[in-house]
Write an enzyme that holds these catalytic residues in place. Structure first.
Site, mmCIF file in Angstrom:
data_model
loop_
_atom_site.group_PDB
_atom_site.id
_atom_site.type_symbol
_atom_site.label_atom_id
_atom_site.label_comp_id
_atom_site.label_asym_id
_atom_site.label_seq_id
_atom_site.Cartn_x
_atom_site.Cartn_y
_atom_site.Cartn_z
ATOM 1 N N ASP A 141 -35.049 -17.211 -72.195
ATOM 2 C CA ASP A 141 -34.593 -16.408 -71.059
ATOM 3 C C ASP A 141 -33.605 -15.333 -71.519
ATOM 4 O O ASP A 141 -32.875 -15.518 -72.489
ATOM 5 C CB ASP A 141 -33.916 -17.335 -70.035
ATOM 6 C CG ASP A 141 -33.768 -16.671 -68.678
ATOM 7 O OD1 ASP A 141 -34.398 -15.623 -68.431
ATOM 8 O OD2 ASP A 141 -32.997 -17.204 -67.854
ATOM 9 N N HIS B 291 -38.607 -7.595 -73.739
ATOM 10 C CA HIS B 291 -39.719 -8.514 -74.016
ATOM 11 C C HIS B 291 -40.277 -8.283 -75.421
ATOM 12 O O HIS B 291 -40.634 -9.227 -76.115
ATOM 13 C CB HIS B 291 -40.827 -8.331 -72.972
ATOM 14 C CG HIS B 291 -40.414 -8.789 -71.594
ATOM 15 N ND1 HIS B 291 -39.768 -9.989 -71.370
ATOM 16 C CD2 HIS B 291 -40.560 -8.217 -70.367
ATOM 17 C CE1 HIS B 291 -39.530 -10.125 -70.066
ATOM 18 N NE2 HIS B 291 -39.998 -9.062 -69.434
ATOM 19 N N LEU C 285 -46.440 -27.368 -88.356
ATOM 20 C CA LEU C 285 -45.787 -27.327 -87.047
ATOM 21 C C LEU C 285 -46.806 -27.282 -85.904
ATOM 22 O O LEU C 285 -47.748 -26.498 -85.933
ATOM 23 C CB LEU C 285 -44.914 -26.065 -86.981
ATOM 24 C CG LEU C 285 -44.194 -25.805 -85.649
ATOM 25 C CD1 LEU C 285 -42.987 -26.717 -85.500
ATOM 26 C CD2 LEU C 285 -43.760 -24.348 -85.550
HETATM 27 C C1 FPP Z 1 -37.514 -14.400 -69.781
HETATM 28 O O1 FPP Z 1 -36.760 -13.222 -69.800
HETATM 29 C C2 FPP Z 1 -38.692 -14.332 -70.599
HETATM 30 C C3 FPP Z 1 -39.973 -14.301 -70.131
HETATM 31 C C4 FPP Z 1 -40.332 -14.308 -68.714
HETATM 32 C C5 FPP Z 1 -41.133 -14.277 -70.995
HETATM 33 C C6 FPP Z 1 -40.932 -14.681 -72.407
HETATM 34 C C7 FPP Z 1 -41.650 -13.715 -73.241
HETATM 35 C C8 FPP Z 1 -41.324 -13.406 -74.506
HETATM 36 C C9 FPP Z 1 -40.267 -14.093 -75.252
HETATM 37 C C10 FPP Z 1 -42.036 -12.324 -75.226
HETATM 38 C C11 FPP Z 1 -43.418 -12.602 -75.654
HETATM 39 C C12 FPP Z 1 -43.725 -13.984 -76.062
HETATM 40 C C13 FPP Z 1 -44.822 -14.363 -76.741
HETATM 41 C C14 FPP Z 1 -45.115 -15.809 -77.009
HETATM 42 C C15 FPP Z 1 -45.767 -13.375 -77.263
HETATM 43 P P1 FPP Z 1 -36.430 -12.553 -68.408
HETATM 44 O O2 FPP Z 1 -37.350 -11.387 -68.231
HETATM 45 O O3 FPP Z 1 -36.490 -13.551 -67.313
HETATM 46 O O4 FPP Z 1 -34.969 -12.076 -68.667
HETATM 47 P P2 FPP Z 1 -33.853 -11.874 -67.536
HETATM 48 O O5 FPP Z 1 -33.546 -13.229 -66.966
HETATM 49 O O6 FPP Z 1 -32.715 -11.336 -68.341
HETATM 50 O O7 FPP Z 1 -34.380 -10.909 -66.546
#
Ligand code: FPP
Length: 254
Positions: free
Chosen positions: A29, A46, A140
């Site tokens: 997150d 992202h 893994l």
């Molecule tokens: C949360 O950050 C993250 C996500 C909803 C998606 C996770 C995606 C990635 C780590 C990138 C791609 C991953 C792969 C496996 C290719 P948020 O957008 O909720 O952040 P915020 O809470 O600060 O808004």
């Protein structure tokens, strides 16, 4: 009586080194806030989050973790703007295309958990190919939680159980925790020992609800794009300091 989770853990056959969690789950997150804090578009967060994923997979392997589950798209993430959802799907495509050969060479075994409902066909195919290619690998175990929600997973498992009872291959009286665990997407994978959430929020957000019963939970303020090998090492150190009791009494440490 075996301690909770013992049956599933025993089935994996991969004993971890002392102090090293066998299975780490991560709620990644803070991508958006990382970007916003730098005056960048959320999508850049992202993109940098994807770089962090690469590093943490490698680090988990180096530290001797047997299973790593990454929450990459939750069943609730559909409520984000369409462009963001499509961007996240695009990143997953890029990630698999650019990393699969390397992951395979490093003996990583990929497994996808979550529902297929609503997921674009090409992504389902890409993920299925990644699972097939790496299925026999002994390194893994990387679980990609994609279109995943813990309640949805449990509901799908219960539907399978109900079907088994209706077909007569299972009797309602013998349904216990094991019968449910065996029908979850994570069947055969040991329960997580450590669940880390980055980004400062203190909740599970529907991640591995069943499997988290005895997991150690760690909430760190670090935004996901900044979570690196050192941060994982610190999380594992914190895990090694915890005393796990599984509802029993603490035993003296050696
Ligand atoms: C949360 O950050 C993250 C996500 C909803 C998606 C996770 C995606 C990635 C780590 C990138 C791609 C991953 C792969 C496996 C290719 P948020 O957008 O909720 O952040 P915020 O809470 O600060 O808004």
């Amino acid at each position: 009586m075996p301690r909770p989770g013992a049956t599933q853990n025993a089935s994996s056959g991969d004993d971890p080194s002392p102090g090293i969690p066998r299975h780490v789950g991560i709620i990644m997150d803070g991508n958006g806030r990382w970007a916003t804090a730098r005056g960048l578009p959320r999508m850049e967060g992202h993109r940098r989050g994807m770089d962090a994923v690469r590093g943490v997979i490698r680090a988990a392997s180096d530290f001797g973790v047997s299973h790593l589950t990454l929450y990459s798209f939750s069943s609730e993430n559909w409520s984000r703007p369409t462009e963001e959802v499509e961007f996240l799907f695009g990143l997953l495509r890029i990630f698999i295309q650019s990393e699969l050969a390397d992951l395979h060479a490093n003996r990583v075994r990929i497994r996808v958990i979550g529902s297929e409902q609503g997921v674009p066909e090409d992504i389902l195919e890409t993920l299925a190919e990644a699972e097939k290619l790496t299925a026999a690998n002994s390194g893994l175990g990387l679980q990609v939680a994609f279109n995943y929600g813990g309640r949805d997973e449990i509901a799908r498992a219960v539907r399978r159980l109900a079907a088994d009872v209706a077909e007569g291959t299972m009797s309602a009286e013998t349904i216990g925790a094991e019968a449910i665990a065996a029908r979850l997407d994570t069947a055969g994978i040991p329960d997580p020992d450590l669940i880390i959430r980055t980004g400062g929020e203190v909740r599970l957000s529907n991640f591995l609800l069943w499997q988290a019963a005895y997991a150690e939970l760690l909430f760190v303020p670090t935004y996901w794009p900044e979570f690196d090998k050192e941060a994982l090492a610190a999380a594992i150190d914190e895990f090694a300091r915890r005393t796990r009791r599984y509802g029993g009494l603490a035993t003296a440490r050696a």
